[in-house]
Motif scaffolding. Structure first.
Motif, PDB file in Angstrom:
ATOM      1  N   ALA A 113       0.840  -1.123   0.089  1.00  0.00           N
ATOM      2  CA  ALA A 113       0.004   0.038   0.055  1.00  0.00           C
ATOM      3  C   ALA A 113       0.686   1.240  -0.053  1.00  0.00           C
ATOM      4  CB  ALA A 113      -0.992   0.065   1.283  1.00  0.00           C
ATOM      5  N   ASP A 114       1.863   1.248   0.817  1.00  0.00           N
ATOM      6  CA  ASP A 114       2.856   2.473   0.757  1.00  0.00           C
ATOM      7  C   ASP A 114       3.746   2.677  -0.598  1.00  0.00           C
ATOM      8  OD1 ASP A 114       4.502   4.398   2.373  1.00  0.00           O
ATOM      9  OD2 ASP A 114       6.316   3.017   1.722  1.00  0.00           O
ATOM     10  N   TRP A 115       3.911   1.557  -1.327  1.00  0.00           N
ATOM     11  CA  TRP A 115       4.420   1.638  -2.580  1.00  0.00           C
ATOM     12  C   TRP A 115       3.477   2.218  -3.454  1.00  0.00           C
ATOM     13  CZ3 TRP A 115       6.996  -3.723  -3.422  1.00  0.00           C
ATOM     14  CH2 TRP A 115       8.083  -3.620  -2.606  1.00  0.00           C
ATOM     15  N   ALA A 116       2.094   1.746  -3.376  1.00  0.00           N
ATOM     16  CA  ALA A 116       1.297   2.395  -4.225  1.00  0.00           C
ATOM     17  C   ALA A 116       0.872   3.737  -4.162  1.00  0.00           C
ATOM     18  CB  ALA A 116      -0.116   1.532  -4.047  1.00  0.00           C
ATOM     19  N   ALA A 117       0.778   4.250  -2.895  1.00  0.00           N
ATOM     20  CA  ALA A 117       0.793   5.656  -2.393  1.00  0.00           C
ATOM     21  C   ALA A 117       1.774   6.432  -3.044  1.00  0.00           C
ATOM     22  CB  ALA A 117       0.539   5.868  -0.917  1.00  0.00           C
ATOM     23  N   ARG A 118       3.005   6.102  -2.924  1.00  0.00           N
ATOM     24  CA  ARG A 118       4.189   6.832  -3.163  1.00  0.00           C
ATOM     25  C   ARG A 118       4.080   6.989  -4.895  1.00  0.00           C
ATOM     26  NH1 ARG A 118       9.456   5.684   0.622  1.00  0.00           N
ATOM     27  NH2 ARG A 118       8.273   5.679   2.518  1.00  0.00           N
ATOM     28  N   LEU A 119       3.977   5.883  -5.650  1.00  0.00           N
ATOM     29  CA  LEU A 119       4.170   5.872  -6.849  1.00  0.00           C
ATOM     30  C   LEU A 119       2.638   6.661  -7.513  1.00  0.00           C
ATOM     31  CD1 LEU A 119       4.741   2.130  -7.593  1.00  0.00           C
ATOM     32  CD2 LEU A 119       6.278   4.166  -8.345  1.00  0.00           C
ATOM     33  N   ARG A 120       1.612   6.693  -6.726  1.00  0.00           N
ATOM     34  CA  ARG A 120       0.614   7.468  -7.332  1.00  0.00           C
ATOM     35  C   ARG A 120       0.837   9.146  -7.244  1.00  0.00           C
ATOM     36  NH1 ARG A 120      -5.133   6.304  -5.030  1.00  0.00           N
ATOM     37  NH2 ARG A 120      -5.445   8.108  -6.459  1.00  0.00           N
ATOM     38  N   GLU A 121       1.648   9.240  -5.959  1.00  0.00           N
ATOM     39  CA  GLU A 121       1.992  10.931  -5.707  1.00  0.00           C
ATOM     40  C   GLU A 121       3.240  11.139  -6.830  1.00  0.00           C
ATOM     41  OE1 GLU A 121       4.107  13.398  -2.059  1.00  0.00           O
ATOM     42  OE2 GLU A 121       3.276  11.192  -1.824  1.00  0.00           O
ATOM     43  N   GLN A 122       4.147  10.377  -6.928  1.00  0.00           N
ATOM     44  CA  GLN A 122       5.518  10.679  -7.688  1.00  0.00           C
ATOM     45  C   GLN A 122       4.954  10.625  -9.288  1.00  0.00           C
ATOM     46  OE1 GLN A 122       8.432   7.747  -6.647  1.00  0.00           O
ATOM     47  NE2 GLN A 122       7.865   8.102  -4.412  1.00  0.00           N
ATOM     48  N   LEU A 123       4.322   9.867  -9.754  1.00  0.00           N
ATOM     49  CA  LEU A 123       3.904   9.811 -11.140  1.00  0.00           C
ATOM     50  C   LEU A 123       2.580  10.160 -11.364  1.00  0.00           C
ATOM     51  CD1 LEU A 123       5.349   5.962 -11.596  1.00  0.00           C
ATOM     52  CD2 LEU A 123       6.507   8.493 -11.869  1.00  0.00           C
ATOM     53  N   ASP A 124       2.021  10.703 -10.332  1.00  0.00           N
ATOM     54  CA  ASP A 124       0.413  11.181 -10.927  1.00  0.00           C
ATOM     55  C   ASP A 124      -0.334  10.149 -11.665  1.00  0.00           C
ATOM     56  OD1 ASP A 124      -1.555  13.016 -10.713  1.00  0.00           O
ATOM     57  OD2 ASP A 124      -0.968  14.007 -12.845  1.00  0.00           O
ATOM     58  N   LEU A 125      -0.620   9.051 -10.731  1.00  0.00           N
ATOM     59  CA  LEU A 125      -1.217   7.807 -11.415  1.00  0.00           C
ATOM     60  C   LEU A 125      -2.777   7.711 -10.954  1.00  0.00           C
ATOM     61  CD1 LEU A 125       1.702   5.189 -10.733  1.00  0.00           C
ATOM     62  CD2 LEU A 125       1.072   6.426 -12.919  1.00  0.00           C
ATOM     63  N   GLY A 126      -3.511   7.192 -11.789  1.00  0.00           N
ATOM     64  CA  GLY A 126      -4.983   7.104 -11.424  1.00  0.00           C
ATOM     65  C   GLY A 126      -5.170   5.868 -10.414  1.00  0.00           C
ATOM     66  N   GLU A 127      -6.366   5.460 -10.079  1.00  0.00           N
ATOM     67  CA  GLU A 127      -6.436   4.300  -9.212  1.00  0.00           C
ATOM     68  C   GLU A 127      -6.500   3.145 -10.107  1.00  0.00           C
ATOM     69  OE1 GLU A 127      -9.955   4.747  -7.023  1.00  0.00           O
ATOM     70  OE2 GLU A 127      -9.437   6.434  -5.685  1.00  0.00           O
ATOM     71  N   ASP A 128      -6.964   3.229 -11.220  1.00  0.00           N
ATOM     72  CA  ASP A 128      -6.966   2.109 -12.369  1.00  0.00           C
ATOM     73  C   ASP A 128      -5.488   1.681 -12.685  1.00  0.00           C
ATOM     74  OD1 ASP A 128      -6.422   4.374 -13.706  1.00  0.00           O
ATOM     75  OD2 ASP A 128      -7.292   3.658 -15.574  1.00  0.00           O
ATOM     76  N   GLN A 129      -4.427   2.481 -12.082  1.00  0.00           N
ATOM     77  CA  GLN A 129      -3.089   1.764 -12.388  1.00  0.00           C
ATOM     78  C   GLN A 129      -2.273   1.542 -11.374  1.00  0.00           C
ATOM     79  OE1 GLN A 129      -2.466   5.907 -13.906  1.00  0.00           O
ATOM     80  NE2 GLN A 129      -1.899   5.092 -16.076  1.00  0.00           N
ATOM     81  N   THR A 130      -2.830   1.311 -10.146  1.00  0.00           N
ATOM     82  CA  THR A 130      -2.351   0.775  -8.956  1.00  0.00           C
ATOM     83  C   THR A 130      -3.291  -0.097  -8.278  1.00  0.00           C
ATOM     84  OG1 THR A 130      -2.909   2.682  -7.602  1.00  0.00           O
ATOM     85  CG2 THR A 130      -1.022   2.886  -8.669  1.00  0.00           C
ATOM     86  N   ARG A 131      -4.058  -0.758  -8.943  1.00  0.00           N
ATOM     87  CA  ARG A 131      -5.077  -1.659  -8.191  1.00  0.00           C
ATOM     88  C   ARG A 131      -4.603  -3.026  -7.578  1.00  0.00           C
ATOM     89  NH1 ARG A 131      -9.293  -1.746 -13.162  1.00  0.00           N
ATOM     90  NH2 ARG A 131      -7.312  -1.927 -14.222  1.00  0.00           N
ATOM     91  N   PHE A 132      -3.471  -3.582  -8.174  1.00  0.00           N
ATOM     92  CA  PHE A 132      -2.918  -4.721  -7.636  1.00  0.00           C
ATOM     93  C   PHE A 132      -2.081  -4.463  -6.447  1.00  0.00           C
ATOM     94  CE2 PHE A 132       1.143  -7.330  -7.376  1.00  0.00           C
ATOM     95  CZ  PHE A 132       0.542  -8.600  -7.080  1.00  0.00           C
ATOM     96  N   LEU A 133      -1.114  -3.336  -6.489  1.00  0.00           N
ATOM     97  CA  LEU A 133      -0.630  -2.988  -5.034  1.00  0.00           C
ATOM     98  C   LEU A 133      -1.498  -2.654  -4.144  1.00  0.00           C
ATOM     99  CD1 LEU A 133       2.556  -0.976  -6.408  1.00  0.00           C
ATOM    100  CD2 LEU A 133       2.441  -3.472  -5.509  1.00  0.00           C
ATOM    101  N   ARG A 134      -2.627  -1.915  -4.278  1.00  0.00           N
ATOM    102  CA  ARG A 134      -3.595  -1.338  -3.418  1.00  0.00           C
ATOM    103  C   ARG A 134      -4.663  -2.600  -2.899  1.00  0.00           C
ATOM    104  NH1 ARG A 134      -7.606   1.187  -4.979  1.00  0.00           N
ATOM    105  NH2 ARG A 134      -7.013   1.340  -7.329  1.00  0.00           N
TER     106      ARG A 134
END
Length: 606
Positions: free
Chosen positions: A535-556
């Motif tokens: 979950a921490d990786w997902a949050a950091r990657l979303r913040e760093q790369l401006d990702l949407g929820e549909d791009q981090t579903r596996f990690l979340r």
């Protein structure tokens, strides 16, 4: 007065690790010894150790050779030529010769140039006495460097041929199944190194209580007599006077007295328990670790257990070498960061001596955001209601987790995620590499389920449920990959990297064994990573790369679902399914899977 720093460490453990069965084969054991061996090993928790003995029990090296090799490795770690060395301080329990001193023999084995020598006598704390002498010499400006070595080659004295005849002697047999061979060394200099971490020596404290207590560990005498009083050495040997003995009944007093020294140092303001980041304490048995914690807890001075590091279980009790062998592994394993405070503790049972040292890690801090060095194990700490076996398992898995997370955070990809410099290519590469391993997860879990017997029906049911929940996980991973602009065919036909190949092969092999209870250790690592890090990786990657929820579903998904899976795992690890033999298998499998998973992540390149 100038400072003194440990600028490098080296260790040498002869031969391959020897497990408990091979240990008995190399040392030899009669019927009485076998019973005592099982009793001692159950208490000390040592699974592997090293001997300078071949398969027939014949010595392969001298103690001076072990010490010289550890010194060479420490100097290599510092990139310091042997010819530039100015002082050699050595500690051991028993050298190869009665005369001359051990330091002279090590110097002769090393070669190099003229040196100041110091040979510290004693038992386990002799290496710390040598360290104190070297630190003082460097601080006084008498030398611009020194090397300190602790070394033991005790196995040749522990062979069965030395224990024939005479009446049974548990005090001697106790040490036969406790001690092993090895050497550790450190380099001491007046300034920290410019190309890496150093450990500043803040203070050392050595004290003997021999004026108050009788001999507890000894060799060469009995009943107030010295072996030199006998007609010859052969008669002394026949009477068992040359055997190492430990008065096991006196050991509880050693730890009580050690607590008193600990309390006095705290009262003197030498350190505060809450400020210590790492404790490296030499003790001869896992059983005594519990006693130490109970004493500290009773005095309200307990340093949290996850801050304690030991390699007793895999390196054995190497006496005077132990503290440096521990320090070398912790240091080279990435445990220390600038600002960390380290407490070394060595109780010596010879005639009740104690050695302490306080170190502070110095060096250039890494750039970017840094993660905590020692994080809480997903299993937490032992509960008061836990059995001794559960307590041991929880603490051992905490040790494995701490090492695992350090290795993971040191991989290039995760380091970039932590530092905020990861790219979309990095993230796509992570998903591509993980997919090749994740797709097989449900398969090896199903295979494991099919190999559980009726006796372990609960584990079989849990494995079936888990396989049903996870066998489609890789679909989420593929969807995230495509949402990042990746090609579905690319991820579906990607090759496993070397770490993934090794991890997959190991998991299928273990799952194919009868009653593969040890896979609970594998799940501790894999589910723990999801619960603690995904979950921490997902949050950091979303913040760093401006990702949407549909791009981090596996990690979340794994950051939330793995919490439930881990709770079920924790319940099973604390159940009566896990006895001591199974607990050891679980911890061993966790160690292997942790290394292989970290290797898998290290192979990921963006």
């Amino acid at each position: 007065m100038a400072d003194a720093y440990l600028t490098a460490a080296g260790a040498y453990l002869p031969g391959q690790p020897v497990d408990n069965d091979e240990m008995a084969a190399r040392l030899g054991s009669d019927g009485t010894g076998a019973a005592w061996r099982r009793r001692v090993l159950a208490a000390n928790g040592i699974r592997t150790r090293h001997y300078a003995l071949d398969e027939r029990g014949e010595p392969t090296m001298l103690n001076e050779e072990l010490a010289a090799e550890a010194v060479r490795r420490a100097l290599k770690h510092r990139d310091l030529p042997l010819e530039s060395l100015r002082m050699l301080a050595a500690g051991t329990t028993q050298g190869d010769l009665l005369v001359p001193g051990f330091a002279s023999m090590v110097h002769g084995r090393l070669g190099g140039t003229e040196l100041e020598l110091l040979a510290a006598g004693g038992v386990c704390a002799s290496s710390m006495a040598a360290l104190t002498a070297a630190v003082r010499a460097v601080r006084l400006g008498e030398h611009d460097n020194a090397v300190v070595v602790g070394s033991e080659l005790v196995s040749r004295s522990l062979r069965q041929r030395r224990y024939g005849g005479g009446r049974p002697d548990f005090d001697a047999e106790f040490l036969r199944w406790t001690l092993s061979d090895g050497a550790g060394a450190v380099v001491v200099e007046p300034a920290p190194r410019s190309d890496g971490l150093s450990l500043r020596v803040d203070w050392t404290h050595l004290v003997s209580h021999a004026h108050q207590y009788p001999v507890c560990m000894s060799a060469g005498g009995a009943g107030g007599r010295s072996w030199l009083e006998l007609p010859d050495a052969a008669e002394a040997d026949r009477e068992g006077m040359l055997r190492l003995r430990q008065d096991v009944r006196a050991l509880p007093r050693l730890f009580q007295l050690g607590l008193r020294e600990f309390v006095q140092l705290v009262r003197q303001g030498r350190f505060r328990p809450g400020d210590v980041d790492h404790v490296l304490c030499h003790y001869s048995a896992e059983h005594f670790r519990g006693e130490i914690f109970d004493l500290l807890r009773g005095a309200d001075l307990l340093i949290p257990e996850e801050r304690w590091f030991t390699n007793l279980h895999t390196r054995g009790n190497t006496g005077a070498a132990s503290i440096f062998v521990m320090l070398e592994e912790a240091w080279h394993g990435g445990r220390f960061r600038p600002g960390d405070r380290i407490l070394l503790i060595v109780p010596e049972s010879g005639r009740f001596s104690f050695a302490f040292a306080h170190l502070t890690c110095v060096g250039a801090a890494p750039t970017g955001r840094t993660a905590p060095i020692v994080t809480r194990s997903p299993l937490g700490e032992p509960d008061t209601a836990d059995t001794d076996t559960v307590r041991w398992t929880v603490m051992e898995l905490a040790r494995v987790w701490s090492d695992f997370e350090r290795r993971v955070r040191q991989t290039p990809l995760v380091s970039r995620i932590d530092a905020g410099t990861a790219t979309v290519d990095d993230y796509r590469a992570l998903l591509l590499h993980l997919r090749q391993q994740v797709v097989e997860g449900g398969r090896w879990i199903s295979r494991a389920a099919s190999n559980f017997s009726a006796e372990l029906f609960d584990l079989r049911s849990a494995a079936i449920r888990h396989a049903a929940e996870e066998h489609r996980d890789f679909r989420l991973l593929e969807q995230d990959f495509c949402a990042l602009g990746g090609d579905l065919d690319e991820i579906r036909h990607g090759r496993k990297n070397l770490g993934s190949e090794a991890l997959s092969a190991y998991m299928f092999h273990q799952a194919s064994q009868p009653d593969p209870v040890d896979l609970l250790g594998a799940m501790f690592i894999i589910e723990g990573l999801g619960a603690a890090l995904a979950a921490d990786w997902a949050a950091r990657l979303r913040e760093q790369l401006d990702l949407g929820e549909d791009q981090t579903r596996f990690l979340r998904y794994h950051g939330s679902a793995d919490d439930e899976h881990f709770a079920e795992l924790a319940r099973m690890l604390r159940s009566d399914i896990v006895d001591r033999a199974r607990a050891e298998r679980i911890v061993r499998t966790a160690e292997v899977v942790a290394r292989l998973y970290a290797w898998q992540l290290a192979e990921v390149t963006g």
